[in-house]
Write an enzyme that holds these catalytic residues in place. Structure first.
Site, mmCIF file in Angstrom:
data_model
loop_
_atom_site.group_PDB
_atom_site.id
_atom_site.type_symbol
_atom_site.label_atom_id
_atom_site.label_comp_id
_atom_site.label_asym_id
_atom_site.label_seq_id
_atom_site.Cartn_x
_atom_site.Cartn_y
_atom_site.Cartn_z
ATOM 1 N N GLN B 36 7.673 -9.283 -1.795
ATOM 2 C CA GLN B 36 7.863 -8.263 -0.770
ATOM 3 C C GLN B 36 7.145 -8.669 0.514
ATOM 4 O OE1 GLN B 36 6.293 -5.190 -3.255
ATOM 5 N NE2 GLN B 36 4.324 -6.198 -3.446
ATOM 6 N N HIS B 67 -4.526 9.314 -4.886
ATOM 7 C CA HIS B 67 -5.316 8.593 -5.890
ATOM 8 C C HIS B 67 -6.086 9.540 -6.812
ATOM 9 C CE1 HIS B 67 -4.929 4.859 -3.210
ATOM 10 N NE2 HIS B 67 -4.211 4.684 -4.282
ATOM 11 N N ASP B 91 -3.582 -1.552 -4.763
ATOM 12 C CA ASP B 91 -4.582 -1.262 -3.719
ATOM 13 C C ASP B 91 -5.931 -0.881 -4.303
ATOM 14 O OD1 ASP B 91 -4.538 1.634 -4.268
ATOM 15 O OD2 ASP B 91 -2.595 1.628 -3.279
ATOM 16 N N GLU B 111 -0.896 -5.589 -11.865
ATOM 17 C CA GLU B 111 -0.172 -5.533 -10.583
ATOM 18 C C GLU B 111 0.648 -6.813 -10.430
ATOM 19 O OE1 GLU B 111 0.257 -3.611 -7.651
ATOM 20 O OE2 GLU B 111 1.381 -5.384 -6.997
ATOM 21 N N ASP B 142 3.944 -9.563 -14.327
ATOM 22 C CA ASP B 142 4.945 -8.556 -14.668
ATOM 23 C C ASP B 142 4.349 -7.489 -15.590
ATOM 24 O OD1 ASP B 142 7.033 -7.066 -15.646
ATOM 25 O OD2 ASP B 142 8.295 -8.785 -16.168
ATOM 26 N N GLY B 143 4.199 -6.284 -15.063
ATOM 27 C CA GLY B 143 3.583 -5.199 -15.820
ATOM 28 C C GLY B 143 4.393 -4.782 -17.034
ATOM 29 N N ASP B 161 1.372 3.543 -11.360
ATOM 30 C CA ASP B 161 1.102 3.768 -9.936
ATOM 31 C C ASP B 161 1.938 2.753 -9.168
ATOM 32 O OD1 ASP B 161 0.085 4.043 -7.404
ATOM 33 O OD2 ASP B 161 -1.956 3.439 -7.918
ATOM 34 N N SER B 162 3.215 3.059 -9.030
ATOM 35 C CA SER B 162 4.154 2.064 -8.526
ATOM 36 C C SER B 162 4.738 2.462 -7.179
ATOM 37 C CB SER B 162 5.307 1.910 -9.521
ATOM 38 O OG SER B 162 6.169 3.021 -9.418
ATOM 39 N N THR B 163 5.477 1.533 -6.600
ATOM 40 C CA THR B 163 6.289 1.833 -5.425
ATOM 41 C C THR B 163 7.520 2.625 -5.864
ATOM 42 O OG1 THR B 163 7.308 -0.324 -5.748
ATOM 43 C CG2 THR B 163 5.505 -0.209 -4.178
#
EC number: 2.5.1.16
Lengths: 295, 295
Positions: B36, B67, B91, B111, B142-143, B161-163
């Site tokens: 990305q 968070h 993050d 992550e 790769d999670g 906790d992803s996009t």
């Protein structure tokens, strides 16, 4: 960089350096009244949009959040409300929610600009279904003077459903106005005012000032409630209740659970939830207002 | 019409035809990784901003809302959590909140893009204070495969906790992934996933689909929690908890009230409040999920 062309309506919220945009299909109407410029747009996904002087007032899609939260919490807090005044609220959405309560006998909407109401009747008819209710009364003119002229103790509830505290609405965010409302309210009367976003810099916090001025005007109890409102800056909004003698922490929960009308956002549970203030906001409101916090 | 010049960062949320903009002072950094494009800006009023492929990930000013709500509700729901996995969360803000709980013994952050974490260490050091905690472990890759390779029953809690569910994160919003997590969780294990805005069209509702897929993957209980998040589309956000056997309606309220660390948004009251779902969302989630509603 923005990628937004002329098919977008954008409100820039300069104080916080943020902006919110909605893609529009058409500008349906625009007129300048003695008070302000009112614009009506058809948006792609949020229904019709009313803006006043470039600020979003409401969209067809998400106004239910605001209108339900301006009306039902305060109505289910007063023990036995019969007479309600709305200051501002020209789009009639709050009026409609108030009149869903069968025991309400008389509502007055005191809006400075009659054109807001007439344009709402045309472009937001779904908010105006109660306008012909025999309990609904309309005054078009200066709401501050109208409250001053009200018989003392006449109203059970006053709802201040105004624009931002600049321009015509500035006088509605003052201790003097809260005192005028205090006089117009009965012994167990309650005032509620929209108090902008909780995510503001402390120094400019309208919420903190509202608590101070309401207490200063004589109300024993004040309490802020929170709710989402996507089309307003930050998407997070508040209203602040002030009770002459009635603590807003305790509402008629059983009545709210048994309410005889449907809602899309408000429930007794949502009402209780709206009173849970996060620590950063408790700090902002200040320790000198114990009832403004979690207490 | 927009009035936004090149000093603004704008995220267009095309599906809902809305956009959110922040005024920026500088672009601090930009790089394209194998996964990305990551951009870092300094904004006027929201602190530093991280965007991935043009979508806001977090701002320094308001990430505490997200968070805290991704970490503390699920941690105070599990009876005795010791081992936590975070999928995504590069993050490190969620990791930091998890490690505020003294009884946590081991946390893994899986992550896909190590550069997110390295850039967060540079530009959001306040989120990375727990990265050197001996309980913190980092896997970059790769999670999904990482969860599949986990010893069965190893974790007490998995936090996704992803996009958004497009691109690299798409596979994290599937029944297969929820089933892999089910295997990696202990008997009283809990999963929590960010599930986007509750104000989406019913037909595309990620929340509804998450409930269906989590139940389909074997979790007995599912529950959505709501919270504000100004920099995300509509400003209103959600996470959905799934318990293998533990109902998320009941949390360790006394422990939450006595928590030995400060928070700015989360409290026991805010936790309870986040579970009050409005009627329109109860309907969207569907009657076949009684625990997804008010129940």
């Amino acid at each position: 960089m923005t990628g937004l062309d002329d098919n977008w309506f954008t409100e820039i919220y300069a104080e916080e350096s943020i902006a919110f945009s909605l893609r529009i299909r058409n500008k349906l109407h625009e007129e300048t009244t003695p008070y302000q410029t009112i614009s009506i747009y058809e948006t792609e996904t949020f229904g019709n949009l009313m803006a006043i002087d470039g600020c979003v007032m409401l969209s067809g899609r998400d106004n239910f959040l605001y209108h339900e939260m301006m009306a039902h919490p305060v109505l289910f807090t007063h023990r036995n409300p019969k007479r309600v005044a709305i200051i501002g609220g020209g789009d009639c959405g709050t009026l409609q929610e108030v009149l869903r309560h069968p025991d309400i006998e008389e509502v007055w909407q005191a809006e400075i600009d009659e054109r807001v109401t007439r344009l709402s009747e045309t472009w937001f008819p779904e908010l105006c279904t109660a306008n012909t209710d025999p309990r609904a009364n309309f005054f078009f003119g200066d709401g501050i003077k109208w409250v001053q002229d009200t018989d003392p103790g006449y109203f059970d509830i006053i709802i201040v459903d105004s624009t931002d505290p600049v321009g015509p609405a500035e006088g509605l965010f003052t201790r003097d106005f809260y005192r005028d409302c205090f006089m117009a309210l009965g012994e167990s009367g309650l005032l509620v005012q929209q108090t902008e976003s909780p995510l503001m810099d402390e120094s400019k916090s309208i919420i903190r000032k509202a608590h101070e001025d309401m207490r200063g005007a004589g109300y024993e109890h004040t309490k802020t409630l929170l709710f989402p409102q996507p089309v307003y800056p930050t998407g997070w909004w508040s209203c602040t209740l002030a009770g002459k003698t009635t603590p807003p922490e305790y509402f008629r929960e059983a009545d709210a659970q048994e309410k005889p009308f449907p809602t899309r956002y408000y429930t007794a549970d949502v009402h209780a939830a709206a009173m849970a203030l996060p620590p950063f906001l408790q700090e902002m409101i200040g320790e000198d207002h114990p009832l403004g916090g979690e207490g």
